[in-house]
Design a protein around this motif. Structure first.
Motif, PDB file in Angstrom:
ATOM      1  N   SER A   1      23.825  -2.091  25.214  1.00 41.80           N
ATOM      2  CA  SER A   1      22.768  -1.187  24.809  1.00 41.80           C
ATOM      3  C   SER A   1      22.974  -0.885  23.327  1.00 41.80           C
ATOM      4  O   SER A   1      24.045  -0.409  22.933  1.00 41.80           O
ATOM      5  CB  SER A   1      22.827   0.100  25.632  1.00 41.80           C
ATOM      6  OG  SER A   1      21.885   1.031  25.157  1.00 41.80           O
ATOM      7  N   PHE A   2      21.977  -1.208  22.523  1.00 46.59           N
ATOM      8  CA  PHE A   2      22.043  -0.992  21.081  1.00 46.59           C
ATOM      9  C   PHE A   2      20.997   0.038  20.681  1.00 46.59           C
ATOM     10  O   PHE A   2      19.855  -0.024  21.151  1.00 46.59           O
ATOM     11  CB  PHE A   2      21.702  -2.280  20.310  1.00 46.59           C
ATOM     12  CG  PHE A   2      22.663  -3.406  20.505  1.00 46.59           C
ATOM     13  CD1 PHE A   2      23.747  -3.562  19.653  1.00 46.59           C
ATOM     14  CD2 PHE A   2      22.482  -4.323  21.521  1.00 46.59           C
ATOM     15  CE1 PHE A   2      24.629  -4.624  19.819  1.00 46.59           C
ATOM     16  CE2 PHE A   2      23.354  -5.383  21.697  1.00 46.59           C
ATOM     17  CZ  PHE A   2      24.435  -5.527  20.844  1.00 46.59           C
TER      18      PHE A   2
ATOM     19  N   THR B   1      21.214  -8.208  28.677  1.00 47.78           N
ATOM     20  CA  THR B   1      22.187  -8.680  29.653  1.00 47.78           C
ATOM     21  C   THR B   1      22.930  -9.839  29.014  1.00 47.78           C
ATOM     22  O   THR B   1      22.374 -10.558  28.180  1.00 47.78           O
ATOM     23  CB  THR B   1      21.501  -9.129  30.959  1.00 47.78           C
ATOM     24  OG1 THR B   1      20.498 -10.096  30.656  1.00 47.78           O
ATOM     25  CG2 THR B   1      20.865  -7.954  31.676  1.00 47.78           C
ATOM     26  N   TYR B   2      24.193  -9.996  29.380  1.00 53.33           N
ATOM     27  CA  TYR B   2      24.984 -11.038  28.727  1.00 53.33           C
ATOM     28  C   TYR B   2      26.028 -11.623  29.656  1.00 53.33           C
ATOM     29  O   TYR B   2      26.372 -11.051  30.686  1.00 53.33           O
ATOM     30  CB  TYR B   2      25.671 -10.486  27.469  1.00 53.33           C
ATOM     31  CG  TYR B   2      26.853  -9.583  27.767  1.00 53.33           C
ATOM     32  CD1 TYR B   2      28.138 -10.105  27.912  1.00 53.33           C
ATOM     33  CD2 TYR B   2      26.694  -8.213  27.930  1.00 53.33           C
ATOM     34  CE1 TYR B   2      29.226  -9.284  28.200  1.00 53.33           C
ATOM     35  CE2 TYR B   2      27.770  -7.391  28.214  1.00 53.33           C
ATOM     36  CZ  TYR B   2      29.032  -7.928  28.347  1.00 53.33           C
ATOM     37  OH  TYR B   2      30.105  -7.130  28.642  1.00 53.33           O
ATOM     38  N   GLU B   3      26.541 -12.778  29.228  1.00 51.88           N
ATOM     39  CA  GLU B   3      27.733 -13.397  29.804  1.00 51.88           C
ATOM     40  C   GLU B   3      28.666 -13.694  28.646  1.00 51.88           C
ATOM     41  O   GLU B   3      28.231 -14.177  27.604  1.00 51.88           O
ATOM     42  CB  GLU B   3      27.384 -14.703  30.530  1.00 51.88           C
ATOM     43  CG  GLU B   3      26.507 -14.514  31.744  1.00 51.88           C
ATOM     44  CD  GLU B   3      26.092 -15.829  32.379  1.00 51.88           C
ATOM     45  OE1 GLU B   3      25.749 -15.792  33.569  1.00 51.88           O
ATOM     46  OE2 GLU B   3      26.087 -16.875  31.687  1.00 51.88           O
ATOM     47  N   PHE B   4      29.958 -13.404  28.834  1.00 54.36           N
ATOM     48  CA  PHE B   4      30.940 -13.607  27.776  1.00 54.36           C
ATOM     49  C   PHE B   4      31.897 -14.722  28.196  1.00 54.36           C
ATOM     50  O   PHE B   4      32.497 -14.662  29.273  1.00 54.36           O
ATOM     51  CB  PHE B   4      31.727 -12.321  27.511  1.00 54.36           C
ATOM     52  CG  PHE B   4      32.554 -12.380  26.261  1.00 54.36           C
ATOM     53  CD1 PHE B   4      31.998 -12.076  25.036  1.00 54.36           C
ATOM     54  CD2 PHE B   4      33.891 -12.757  26.318  1.00 54.36           C
ATOM     55  CE1 PHE B   4      32.767 -12.131  23.875  1.00 54.36           C
ATOM     56  CE2 PHE B   4      34.659 -12.822  25.168  1.00 54.36           C
ATOM     57  CZ  PHE B   4      34.094 -12.505  23.940  1.00 54.36           C
TER      58      PHE B   4
ATOM     59  N   ALA C   1      14.849   2.189  17.270  1.00 53.41           N
ATOM     60  CA  ALA C   1      14.693   1.105  18.240  1.00 53.41           C
ATOM     61  C   ALA C   1      15.851   1.133  19.226  1.00 53.41           C
ATOM     62  O   ALA C   1      16.957   1.571  18.896  1.00 53.41           O
ATOM     63  CB  ALA C   1      14.645  -0.248  17.527  1.00 53.41           C
ATOM     64  N   HIS C   2      15.560   0.660  20.422  1.00 59.91           N
ATOM     65  CA  HIS C   2      16.577   0.526  21.457  1.00 59.91           C
ATOM     66  C   HIS C   2      16.477  -0.884  22.019  1.00 59.91           C
ATOM     67  O   HIS C   2      15.380  -1.373  22.285  1.00 59.91           O
ATOM     68  CB  HIS C   2      16.376   1.552  22.572  1.00 59.91           C
ATOM     69  CG  HIS C   2      17.438   1.460  23.607  1.00 59.91           C
ATOM     70  ND1 HIS C   2      17.247   0.828  24.809  1.00 59.91           N
ATOM     71  CD2 HIS C   2      18.724   1.873  23.611  1.00 59.91           C
ATOM     72  CE1 HIS C   2      18.365   0.871  25.506  1.00 59.91           C
ATOM     73  NE2 HIS C   2      19.277   1.493  24.811  1.00 59.91           N
TER      74      HIS C   2
ATOM     75  N   TYR D   1      16.342  -9.798  26.592  1.00 63.70           N
ATOM     76  CA  TYR D   1      16.151  -8.691  25.655  1.00 63.70           C
ATOM     77  C   TYR D   1      15.067  -7.761  26.195  1.00 63.70           C
ATOM     78  O   TYR D   1      14.009  -8.228  26.610  1.00 63.70           O
ATOM     79  CB  TYR D   1      15.647  -9.194  24.299  1.00 63.70           C
ATOM     80  CG  TYR D   1      16.666  -9.858  23.435  1.00 63.70           C
ATOM     81  CD1 TYR D   1      17.362  -9.136  22.476  1.00 63.70           C
ATOM     82  CD2 TYR D   1      16.918 -11.214  23.527  1.00 63.70           C
ATOM     83  CE1 TYR D   1      18.293  -9.746  21.659  1.00 63.70           C
ATOM     84  CE2 TYR D   1      17.851 -11.832  22.716  1.00 63.70           C
ATOM     85  CZ  TYR D   1      18.524 -11.088  21.782  1.00 63.70           C
ATOM     86  OH  TYR D   1      19.452 -11.695  20.974  1.00 63.70           O
ATOM     87  N   LYS D   2      15.350  -6.469  26.150  1.00 64.88           N
ATOM     88  CA  LYS D   2      14.326  -5.451  26.387  1.00 64.88           C
ATOM     89  C   LYS D   2      14.351  -4.564  25.147  1.00 64.88           C
ATOM     90  O   LYS D   2      15.355  -3.901  24.878  1.00 64.88           O
ATOM     91  CB  LYS D   2      14.625  -4.659  27.652  1.00 64.88           C
ATOM     92  CG  LYS D   2      14.465  -5.505  28.906  1.00 64.88           C
ATOM     93  CD  LYS D   2      14.650  -4.679  30.160  1.00 64.88           C
ATOM     94  CE  LYS D   2      14.385  -5.533  31.371  1.00 64.88           C
ATOM     95  NZ  LYS D   2      15.555  -6.070  32.010  1.00 64.88           N
TER      96      LYS D   2
END
Length: 144
Positions: free
Chosen positions: A122-123, A106-109, A101-102, A92-93
């Motif tokens: 990116s949220f 990074t992820y693995e599905f 907020a931003h 998380y960054k």
């Protein structure tokens, strides 16, 4: 005077950390809903007009795909019950400025415990009535 500055610095950093924890909880709760295919839980974390996008690599080059949020929810709810999905967040960054907020993750599905793809999410979130809500989701998807 030096002690006052130190105390004020500690208080402000504590408030920022608390805000970051609240933002991360919103994202965590979103993924609890996603991984359990619970569209009600997903919707609870999102603003009513959330934008959902994906950056895809195609034979024609990079493309930006925008989905209707309802179509995204339908795609999640239509996954057969015997198919297990899990998006593992690796990092998380988080950046917070007031009610904005931003979050970069990074992820693995995984599908049925096999790696399907990986990338970044990116949220963008905003705080309304003391609650953080996701207003924009965009991701990348790479296959290995």
């Amino acid at each position: 005077m030096k002690k006052i500055i130190i105390v004020l610095s500690l208080l402000s950093s504590g408030l920022l950390f608390a805000q970051e924890k609240d933002v991360q909880k919103t994202i965590d709760d979103f993924f609890v809903g996603l991984n359990s295919k619970d569209t009600t839980a997903i919707k609870k974390q999102c603003y009513k007009n959330v934008i959902v996008q994906t950056i895809l690599k195609t034979k024609q080059g990079n493309q930006l795909k925008t989905d209707k949020f309802e179509d995204f929810l339908i795609s999640i709810s239509s996954i057969p019950i015997e198919v297990k999905i899990e998006e593992k967040i690796l990092d998380y960054k988080i950046q917070v400025d007031g009610n904005l907020a931003h979050v970069w993750t990074t992820y693995e599905f995984y599908v049925n415990e096999s790696l399907s793809h990986k990338g970044v999410n990116s949220f963008t979130l905003f705080k309304e009535n003391f609650e953080w809500e996701i207003i924009h989701i965009i991701d990348t998807r790479r296959r290995n």
